[in-house]
Design an enzyme around this catalytic site. Structure first.
Site, PDB file in Angstrom:
ATOM      1  N   ALA A   1      42.559  32.659  43.278  1.00  0.00           N
ATOM      2  CA  ALA A   1      42.001  33.972  42.930  1.00  0.00           C
ATOM      3  C   ALA A   1      41.784  34.074  41.418  1.00  0.00           C
ATOM      4  O   ALA A   1      40.741  34.553  40.950  1.00  0.00           O
ATOM      5  CB  ALA A   1      42.927  35.091  43.405  1.00  0.00           C
ATOM      6  N   TYR A   2      42.747  33.592  40.654  1.00  0.00           N
ATOM      7  CA  TYR A   2      42.603  33.578  39.181  1.00  0.00           C
ATOM      8  C   TYR A   2      41.397  32.737  38.787  1.00  0.00           C
ATOM      9  O   TYR A   2      40.531  33.187  38.027  1.00  0.00           O
ATOM     10  CB  TYR A   2      43.893  33.026  38.566  1.00  0.00           C
ATOM     11  CG  TYR A   2      43.746  32.508  37.148  1.00  0.00           C
ATOM     12  CD1 TYR A   2      43.470  31.164  36.896  1.00  0.00           C
ATOM     13  CD2 TYR A   2      43.881  33.365  36.064  1.00  0.00           C
ATOM     14  CE1 TYR A   2      43.324  30.686  35.599  1.00  0.00           C
ATOM     15  CE2 TYR A   2      43.744  32.890  34.764  1.00  0.00           C
ATOM     16  CZ  TYR A   2      43.466  31.550  34.540  1.00  0.00           C
ATOM     17  OH  TYR A   2      43.322  31.074  33.252  1.00  0.00           O
ATOM     18  N   CYS A   3      41.304  31.502  39.330  1.00  0.00           N
ATOM     19  CA  CYS A   3      40.223  30.578  38.957  1.00  0.00           C
ATOM     20  C   CYS A   3      38.850  31.147  39.315  1.00  0.00           C
ATOM     21  O   CYS A   3      37.893  31.017  38.546  1.00  0.00           O
ATOM     22  CB  CYS A   3      40.415  29.238  39.661  1.00  0.00           C
ATOM     23  SG  CYS A   3      41.874  28.335  39.121  1.00  0.00           S
TER      24      CYS A   3
END
Ligand SMILES: NC(=O)C1=CN([C@@H]2O[C@H](COP(=O)(O)OP(=O)(O)OC[C@H]3O[C@@H](n4cnc5c(N)ncnc54)[C@H](OP(=O)(O)O)[C@@H]3O)[C@@H](O)[C@H]2O)C=CC1
Ligand SMILES: Nc1nc2c(c(=O)[nH]1)N=C([C@H](O)[C@@H](O)CO)CN2
Length: 246
Positions: free
Chosen positions: A157-159
């Site tokens: 999700a961060y990436c």
């Protein structure tokens, strides 16, 4: 000196988001000591912010996951600066994606807000102040991540939201040229978090050709180089000790 009246508004100021600690704090200090008026955004008040204020920065608190806070930050920048030399979007939320799907979706909303919506909203709201910059060019710098290109599924999700910010770099570079340059910096192992244990640090550095943490100054040098280069826009610059090659 901080602006207190219309006659003392900042000219050609630089806004740095996430300036309360670590890389963002280093960038704000470095830019101020290079002679730029600095507007330092933070979420949590720190001694670093106290010091920036004492050195003459205007410091503005905002949670970039709260749309009203982003609008207030934008309005405050417009109240203290007649023009902007640059905006450096450094603020970021970082975590392993939660195993629970509901928690993971909450995280995705947070990462989207901080990494994509807030930078996009600020860029659109402040573009006219960047156009008023007295220098030949103004700059928008997006701090992304080498994993925007090659995601680590543990941090999916961060990436994904860092990849979204990186894609916005390319669109805005075309949309805002020639006055405003828009570039991205992809850090690698720059500064570990306190929760990175010795095993994780050893593994990461073993996979990094340069074999050491880059340190915040590695990003400071990259920002300085982008601002100095009249012909660089739409670039995505890795500052990772070669880790992306792993
Ligand atoms: N450190 C590294 O090795 C790497 C860093 N990067 C990128 O480089 C940049 C700087 O890294 P680093 O200094 O380690 O980042 P940190 O995670 O240490 O700090 C990021 C800053 O963003 C702020 N922030 C987090 N969430 C919000 C929010 N909702 N609203 C407003 N501000 C928020 C934090 O505020 P608060 O102090 O309140 O938590 C913090 O000051 C980031 O964009 C990061 O993604 C990329 C790859 C590697
Ligand atoms: N907002 C942040 N993003 C990232 C961080 C960080 O500390 N804050 N750290 C990493 C890496 O894990 C790095 O610490 C080691 O490779 C990625 N993004």
């Amino acid at each position: 000196m901080r602006p207190t009246t219309a006659s003392s508004l900042f000219d050609d100021a630089i806004l740095v988001t996430g300036a309360g600690r670590r890389v963002g704090l280093h960038l704000a200090r470095r830019l101020m000591r290079s002679g730029h008026p600095v507007i330092a955004h933070y979420r949590s008040r720190t001694e670093g912010i106290d010091g920036l204020e004492q050195e003459g920065a205007v410091c503005v608190q905002a949670d970039l996951a709260v749309n009203e806070d982003v609008e207030r930050l934008s309005a405050t920048v417009r109240n203290v600066a007649r023009s902007l030399r640059a905006v450096v979007h450094n603020a970021s939320s970082f975590a392993v994606t939660a195993a629970d799907p509901r928690e993971a979706l909450v995280q995705l909303d947070l990462f989207y807000a901080v990494h994509m919506r807030a930078p996009f909203a600020l860029n659109l709201a402040l573009a006219d102040l960047l156009h008023r910059c007295s220098a030949r060019h103004a700059d928008i710098v997006h701090i992304t991540d080498i994993y925007a290109d090659k995601p680590n599924p543990v941090f999916d999700a961060y990436c994904a939201t860092k990849a979204g910010l990186q894609n916005l770099t390319l669109s805005l570079a075309k949309r805002l040229a020639p006055k405003i340059k828009v570039n991205a910096i992809q850090p690698g192992p720059i500064l570990f978090k306190e929760w990175h244990g010795p095993e994780a640090r050893t593994r990461v550095l073993a996979e990094t050709p340069m074999g050491e943490e880059g340190g915040a100054e590695a990003i400071g040098l990259a920002v300085e180089a982008i601002l100095a280069n009249h012909y660089q826009t739409g670039a995505v610059v890795a500052v990772d000790g070669g880790r992306r090659l792993a």
